[in-house]
Design a protein around this motif. Sequence first.
Motif, PDB file in Angstrom:
ATOM      1  N   LYS A 209       0.822  -1.199   0.000  1.00  0.00           N
ATOM      2  CA  LYS A 209       0.000   0.000   0.000  1.00  0.00           C
ATOM      3  C   LYS A 209       0.860   1.255   0.000  1.00  0.00           C
ATOM      4  CE  LYS A 209      -3.538   2.390   2.721  1.00  0.00           C
ATOM      5  NZ  LYS A 209      -4.383   2.331   3.951  1.00  0.00           N
TER       6      LYS A 209
ATOM      7  N   ARG B 262      -9.334  -1.062  -3.046  1.00  0.00           N
ATOM      8  CA  ARG B 262      -9.844  -1.729  -1.854  1.00  0.00           C
ATOM      9  C   ARG B 262     -11.164  -2.434  -2.170  1.00  0.00           C
ATOM     10  NH1 ARG B 262      -9.043  -1.654   3.547  1.00  0.00           N
ATOM     11  NH2 ARG B 262      -7.441  -0.034   3.442  1.00  0.00           N
TER      12      ARG B 262
ATOM     13  N   GLY C 215     -14.035   7.904   0.911  1.00  0.00           N
ATOM     14  CA  GLY C 215     -13.074   7.490   1.924  1.00  0.00           C
ATOM     15  C   GLY C 215     -11.934   6.679   1.332  1.00  0.00           C
ATOM     16  N   ILE C 216     -12.242   5.794   0.384  1.00  0.00           N
ATOM     17  CA  ILE C 216     -11.192   4.987  -0.251  1.00  0.00           C
ATOM     18  C   ILE C 216     -10.260   5.866  -1.077  1.00  0.00           C
ATOM     19  CG2 ILE C 216     -10.778   3.153  -1.934  1.00  0.00           C
ATOM     20  CD1 ILE C 216     -13.381   1.866  -1.011  1.00  0.00           C
TER      21      ILE C 216
ATOM     22  N   GLU D 166      -9.626   9.095  -0.663  1.00  0.00           N
ATOM     23  CA  GLU D 166      -8.812   9.908   0.243  1.00  0.00           C
ATOM     24  C   GLU D 166      -7.712   9.081   0.897  1.00  0.00           C
ATOM     25  OE1 GLU D 166     -11.553  11.591   2.960  1.00  0.00           O
ATOM     26  OE2 GLU D 166     -12.087  13.291   1.660  1.00  0.00           O
ATOM     27  N   GLU D 167      -7.995   7.836   1.174  1.00  0.00           N
ATOM     28  CA  GLU D 167      -7.004   6.959   1.797  1.00  0.00           C
ATOM     29  C   GLU D 167      -5.774   6.800   0.929  1.00  0.00           C
ATOM     30  OE1 GLU D 167      -6.729   2.330   3.457  1.00  0.00           O
ATOM     31  OE2 GLU D 167      -8.623   3.162   2.668  1.00  0.00           O
TER      32      GLU D 167
END
Length: 447
Positions: free
Chosen positions: A59, A106, A125-126, A128-129
């Motif tokens: 990641k 993800r 959210g994904i 931004e992650e």
Amino acid sequence: MCHLSDQKPVPTKPLPPSRPPPKSHSELGSKLESPAKYNAPNRDSLTNHLIPAWYGVEKSNLITELKHVTHAAITADGWTSFSQDHYLTVTLHYVREGQSIEKVLRTRAVYKVQTGIAVAEEIEGILEEFGVKEKVVAATVDNAANMDVAVKMLNIIKFPCFAHTLNLGAQKLYNCNTVSNWAARIRSVIVWMKRSQMAKVVLKEKQQLLKLPQHMLLLDVRTRWNSLFLMMERFCEQFPAIQAAAIDQRLRKPMEKDKRDRMGNEDLRKAEEFVLLMRMHYTSTLAVSSEKSPTCGQILPILQKLRKHYTVQADDSAFVRSVKENIWNDLSKRYQNDDIQAFLEEATVLDPRFKSKMDRDEIWERVRASAVAANTEAVEKLSEPRETQGQAEEENGEEEEDYTPPVKQKKRTALEELFEEEDSMLLSTQQQPPVSTAQSGSRNLAL
């Protein structure tokens, strides 16, 4: 029990002098054992320590790589496992050094109602992650209402999945009484043939006698893509064997006479018309769903071809007319947004296979303006390694001997089959010999 015994196995025949006598498992095991034994990690260690650590490294590497990406697109889809757990998968698509790259960011388990707002929050959210929220310009999703709301909330361009759109158009036939009643009669016959083992045996015998392919009958499922077309195609292929099996006396419960009489040549004629009409729709679905990297440049050319194919003609029967009208009334409403139309037009002219189908000056002006506004320095940096690589290949080619590998005949793809007529016309035009100046002058004088 021999593998539990410590006794040496007794050979059943004499062994050659060069082969040593066999040894017991205990002797072999004692020699393989080393002072420092390897302890395999247990399930808890793999689940809670090793795999998360490996995932963290991968990641981190991906986040570092994505820092150099300026524009990207995503595909998002929700799906349910066999245990009825719901998941959302987001895949990122971008171009780096001239290569198209796909990364699954993800697959997240979700435990709340998948409204448009909830899906938007999960996708956001994904993104931004992984630090790509501001870089995503478009999203390809299905035609569900919650996905439509989610993409609008993310303020990016939404492209409905074209294969799913084609399937929705084909599903409109189930709402047409003319088609649904006819399909129900054929479906009842197929269900009757598939429900008993003896019917299967009799059908196979009839296929052998009539020298037909020994294929099983297919049953359509409304949510399965192209299943109605495949069912009718198989029905047309096996129609003589079905009729012969229906009157066979060995079956425990022969088909009712009224059902057998209703399944006649008229149903076969409609099935043949249906298969001939829907084959282009089926091939279009394969063209956009079977390729490894389908592009948006295919959408408008395929829609143009389908629009011409589904145009009602004066000699069309009432059955064919109803099929054409129901499908095209749904497809004609798709991709009508101005932003999506402009994007698809630009994608089409940039595709070497279809650029002649959208040859309008206004489209090329938009493409030129976008090219001028782009970062030309990045393009020059990308082109330098390619030139070096090309020069190296030329130098290596001079050193190597001339070798022409045998040409393998490739199987045509669905896209080549779909645009076969246009390709043949283009090839015939290119293969025409050039007209000399004298011949041109003679033609002009004759005119």
